[in-house]
Design an enzyme around this catalytic site. Structure first.
Site, PDB file in Angstrom:
ATOM      1  CG  ASP A  86      27.498  63.129  63.497  1.00  0.00           C
ATOM      2  OD1 ASP A  86      28.718  63.057  63.456  1.00  0.00           O
ATOM      3  OD2 ASP A  86      26.827  64.125  62.705  1.00  0.00           O
ATOM      4  CG  ASP A 109      31.300  68.238  61.207  1.00  0.00           C
ATOM      5  OD1 ASP A 109      31.242  69.258  61.910  1.00  0.00           O
ATOM      6  OD2 ASP A 109      32.313  67.457  61.066  1.00  0.00           O
ATOM      7  CG  ASP A 145      28.819  68.167  57.138  1.00  0.00           C
ATOM      8  OD1 ASP A 145      30.148  68.539  56.751  1.00  0.00           O
ATOM      9  OD2 ASP A 145      28.747  66.730  56.622  1.00  0.00           O
ATOM     10  CD  GLN A 159      35.657  66.203  63.059  1.00  0.00           C
ATOM     11  OE1 GLN A 159      36.380  67.102  62.139  1.00  0.00           O
ATOM     12  NE2 GLN A 159      34.320  66.072  63.119  1.00  0.00           N
ATOM     13  CB  CYS A 162      37.433  58.267  64.388  1.00  0.00           C
ATOM     14  SG  CYS A 162      38.409  57.207  63.111  1.00  0.00           S
ATOM     15  NE  ARG A 194      36.052  57.182  57.872  1.00  0.00           N
ATOM     16  CZ  ARG A 194      35.885  58.398  57.595  1.00  0.00           C
ATOM     17  NH1 ARG A 194      36.363  59.195  58.772  1.00  0.00           N
ATOM     18  NH2 ARG A 194      35.166  59.038  56.793  1.00  0.00           N
ATOM     19  CE  LYS A 195      30.473  59.246  63.990  1.00  0.00           C
ATOM     20  NZ  LYS A 195      29.709  60.459  64.251  1.00  0.00           N
ATOM     21  CG  ASP A 222      24.369  64.333  59.719  1.00  0.00           C
ATOM     22  OD1 ASP A 222      25.049  63.959  60.647  1.00  0.00           O
ATOM     23  OD2 ASP A 222      24.423  64.928  58.606  1.00  0.00           O
TER      24      ASP A 222
END
Length: 190
Positions: free
Chosen positions: A11, A13, A19, A55, A92, A105-106, A131
């Protein structure tokens, strides 16, 4: 006999960089120190490093696709400067409330499945470091081993991730996650 190809999904951010909630300028990206150390260790051990990042700033109109490409170049330059290499990046750009649902999208596993297929790696030979619960759930759905890092949103996600069985391991940061993954790979070979 050579060991099978293996990869680590990362991942962005909160895992590789702080982040900042929809950063839009390349100069806003800075690797966590431990991320550089962990990436270098994984790369030296032969891991294919693949970025998977939601994103939604693109769908929200906060970032253009050319802007996202500039951010991607900046991140890859930071990783190279740390002594590692991102082999592939999947982003994404969607946001369900604006663009509707998507498979990438996760927590959906679309980006991970694409990475596994493109790199020719079996899920059992892949790991995900993230995270958030969404990161870990995407990893579970793709059938890969998951590691929660306590950077970014990791501390807040820890109890729920463990309660739901989403994390195979928890590490302080990416350096710790890399150590765990390398030890786990050695354990599996024995």
């Amino acid at each position: 006999m050579s060991s099978p190809r293996w990869l680590v999904f990362l991942d962005r951010d909160g895992t590789l960089v702080p982040d900042l909630r929809h950063p839009s300028r390349p100069g806003q990206l800075h690797l966590y120190r431990a991320a550089g150390i962990g990436l270098r260790a994984l790369g030296r051990a032969g891991a294919i490093l693949v970025l998977v990042s939601n994103q939604s700033a693109v769908a929200r109109g906060l970032l253009t696709l050319p802007g996202l490409r500039r951010m991607d170049r900046r991140l890859k330059a930071l990783v190279r400067a740390a002594g590692a290499r991102i082999a592939r990046a999947y982003y994404c750009p969607h946001f369900p409330g604006i663009t509707g649902p998507c498979a990438c999208r996760k927590p959906e596993p679309g980006m991970l499945r694409a990475g596994l297929c493109e790199q020719g790696v079996r899920p059992r030979d892949a790991y995900l470091i993230g995270d958030t619960l969404g990161d870990l759930e995407a990893g579970r759905r793709a059938g890969v081993t998951t590691v929660l890092v306590l950077t970014g949103h990791g501390r807040a996600a820890r109890a729920e991730a463990l309660r739901r069985g989403l994390a195979d391991a928890v590490a302080r940061d990416l350096e710790g996650a890399a150590r765990w993954i390398l030890a786990e790979r050695a354990r599996r070979r024995n």
